[in-house]
Motif scaffolding. Structure first.
Motif, mmCIF file in Angstrom:
data_model
loop_
_atom_site.group_PDB
_atom_site.id
_atom_site.type_symbol
_atom_site.label_atom_id
_atom_site.label_comp_id
_atom_site.label_asym_id
_atom_site.label_seq_id
_atom_site.Cartn_x
_atom_site.Cartn_y
_atom_site.Cartn_z
ATOM 1 N N GLY A 48 6.641 -8.309 -5.802
ATOM 2 C CA GLY A 48 5.266 -8.207 -5.569
ATOM 3 C C GLY A 48 4.477 -8.062 -4.283
ATOM 4 O O GLY A 48 3.323 -7.884 -4.081
ATOM 5 N N VAL A 84 3.550 -6.706 -0.717
ATOM 6 C CA VAL A 84 3.436 -5.111 -0.338
ATOM 7 C C VAL A 84 3.599 -5.125 1.214
ATOM 8 O O VAL A 84 4.274 -4.391 1.799
ATOM 9 C CB VAL A 84 2.407 -4.389 -0.659
ATOM 10 C CG1 VAL A 84 2.204 -3.026 -0.096
ATOM 11 C CG2 VAL A 84 2.444 -4.452 -2.278
ATOM 12 N N ARG A 122 -0.590 -8.478 -2.159
ATOM 13 C CA ARG A 122 0.603 -8.542 -3.353
ATOM 14 C C ARG A 122 0.056 -7.364 -4.399
ATOM 15 O O ARG A 122 -1.095 -7.319 -4.520
ATOM 16 C CB ARG A 122 0.504 -9.994 -3.872
ATOM 17 C CG ARG A 122 1.155 -10.762 -2.954
ATOM 18 C CD ARG A 122 0.928 -12.213 -3.643
ATOM 19 N NE ARG A 122 1.656 -13.231 -2.622
ATOM 20 C CZ ARG A 122 2.799 -13.683 -2.594
ATOM 21 N NH1 ARG A 122 3.594 -12.883 -3.387
ATOM 22 N NH2 ARG A 122 3.465 -14.365 -1.661
ATOM 23 N N ARG A 123 1.087 -6.887 -4.933
ATOM 24 C CA ARG A 123 0.759 -6.135 -6.194
ATOM 25 C C ARG A 123 0.685 -7.103 -7.441
ATOM 26 O O ARG A 123 1.455 -7.379 -7.973
ATOM 27 C CB ARG A 123 2.011 -5.152 -6.312
ATOM 28 C CG ARG A 123 1.986 -4.008 -7.438
ATOM 29 C CD ARG A 123 1.120 -2.905 -6.816
ATOM 30 N NE ARG A 123 0.923 -1.642 -7.725
ATOM 31 C CZ ARG A 123 -0.023 -0.781 -7.708
ATOM 32 N NH1 ARG A 123 -0.595 -0.922 -6.589
ATOM 33 N NH2 ARG A 123 -0.077 0.012 -8.351
ATOM 34 N N ASN A 148 -3.336 -3.615 -5.380
ATOM 35 C CA ASN A 148 -2.902 -4.340 -4.273
ATOM 36 C C ASN A 148 -4.029 -4.971 -4.064
ATOM 37 O O ASN A 148 -5.201 -4.616 -4.039
ATOM 38 C CB ASN A 148 -2.845 -3.257 -3.063
ATOM 39 C CG ASN A 148 -1.252 -2.619 -3.253
ATOM 40 O OD1 ASN A 148 -0.463 -2.754 -4.266
ATOM 41 N ND2 ASN A 148 -1.191 -1.474 -2.447
#
Length: 148
Positions: A33, A35, A55-56, A61
């Motif tokens: 998660g 990015v 973070r995804r 995002n």
């Protein structure tokens, strides 16, 4: 609820494990998660510095800011989330077992704010309990493969 603790042994010296595991620019290589990541300034990290990650989460995002709460290379490091509905507290410890082998322990806990109060017990903790062993397995694989 108690924090989530995950431990693994890695065939690499403590300094290498510490440097890799605490480098936000490498988080995306081993944390599901993540990015992107970086510290808010160049140079050696100091207590109070900010760790900025993307973070995804939920298909989007999202920026996450944490503050470095303690650092004692190559043994301990910790951050605490300071924004958003879900704020993680992460403590990392590296123990040298031999000159070439180390034990890495990461403990994470969560505090919910707003909608996060509902999400932490229902979803976040359960996902973290599943992800942490996989994350540490990926970190171990990356470090041991790089060494070969």
């Amino acid at each position: 609820m108690s924090p989530i603790t995950t431990t693994t042994e890695i065939d690499r010296p403590a300094t290498e494990v510490f440097d890799y595991a605490t480098d936000p620019t490498r988080f995306n290589e081993w944390q599901k998660g993540v990015v992107d990541g970086h510290m808010d300034h160049a140079g050696s990290p100091q207590v109070g510095a900010r760790c900025l990650t993307t973070r995804r989460i939920g298909g989007a995002n999202r920026p996450v800011t944490s503050r470095l709460t303690h650092i004692d290379p190559p043994t301990t490091w910790g951050v605490q989330g300071i924004d958003g509905p879900i704020r993680a507290t992460v403590d990392l410890t590296v123990e040298p077992l031999t000159d070439t082998r180390s034990r890495l322990t990461i403990t994470v806990d969560f505090e919910g704010h707003g909608i996060g109060r509902i999400l932490v017990p229902l979803l976040v903790r359960r996902e973290a309990q599943k992800e942490m062993p996989a994350n540490l397995a990926m970190l171990k694989q990356r470090l041991e493969t790089t060494a070969e």
